[in-house]
Design a protein around this motif. Structure first.
Motif, PDB file in Angstrom:
ATOM      1  N   ASP A  31       0.759  -1.240   0.001  1.00  0.00           N
ATOM      2  CA  ASP A  31      -0.099  -0.092   0.117  1.00  0.00           C
ATOM      3  C   ASP A  31       0.873   1.268  -0.011  1.00  0.00           C
ATOM      4  N   LEU A  32       2.125   1.048  -0.167  1.00  0.00           N
ATOM      5  CA  LEU A  32       3.195   2.446   0.000  1.00  0.00           C
ATOM      6  C   LEU A  32       3.482   2.693  -1.462  1.00  0.00           C
ATOM      7  N   ASP A  52       2.080   5.150  -7.035  1.00  0.00           N
ATOM      8  CA  ASP A  52       1.405   5.026  -5.798  1.00  0.00           C
ATOM      9  C   ASP A  52       1.193   3.807  -5.475  1.00  0.00           C
ATOM     10  N   GLY A  53       0.856   3.667  -4.239  1.00  0.00           N
ATOM     11  CA  GLY A  53       0.469   2.297  -3.442  1.00  0.00           C
ATOM     12  C   GLY A  53      -0.959   1.741  -3.595  1.00  0.00           C
ATOM     13  N   ARG A  54      -1.956   2.387  -4.189  1.00  0.00           N
ATOM     14  CA  ARG A  54      -3.402   1.966  -4.363  1.00  0.00           C
ATOM     15  C   ARG A  54      -3.812   2.032  -5.813  1.00  0.00           C
ATOM     16  N   THR A 104       1.199   6.077   1.244  1.00  0.00           N
ATOM     17  CA  THR A 104       0.394   5.590   0.031  1.00  0.00           C
ATOM     18  C   THR A 104       0.580   6.241  -1.365  1.00  0.00           C
TER      19      THR A 104
END
Length: 126
Positions: A31-32, A52-54, A104
């Motif tokens: 998520d990072l 990005d993480g998401r 994130t």
């Protein structure tokens, strides 16, 4: 113990391609935001690309936009981040570092990245 390990560096001719990989393990990197940075001889570390993480949004420095592509593979225990480098130029010669942010999303701050790999050398010959 968290670990970021880069691979794929080497010597390439100008105009050629290279793909860097970064295997991140030891904590939940899924998520990072993850990024690639580089340091040329005698210069400071500079931003290359981030993901990005998401939502997997990406950002690039102006110097590599259109030539480099960052991507990631979020497996269960290990996140792998890639940097596809196309149409490389001699000025791309540097040590390339993979790094993980504490957030994130990428906010444009180098200080947000608190986990770093050891770096991999990329040399582009003219």
């Amino acid at each position: 113990q968290e670990q970021l390990v880069e691979s794929g560096g080497g010597l390439v001719q100008a105009g050629g391609s290279l793909r860097l990989s970064c295997a991140a393990s030891g904590r939940t990197f899924r998520d990072l935001a993850m990024g690639w940075f580089r340091q040329a001889p005698g210069k400071d570390v500079s931003f290359v690309a981030a993901i990005d993480g998401r939502d997997l949004g990406t950002k690039y420095s102006e110097s590599v936009k259109g030539r480099f592509t960052i991507s990631r593979d979020n497996a269960q225990n290990t996140v792998t981040v890639y940097l596809q480098m196309n149409s490389v130029k001699p000025e791309d010669t540097a040590i390339y570092y993979c790094a993980a942010s504490q957030f994130t999303y990428y906010y444009g701050n180098l200080a947000d990245f608190n986990s770093w790999g050891q770096g991999v050398q990329v040399t582009v010959s003219s």
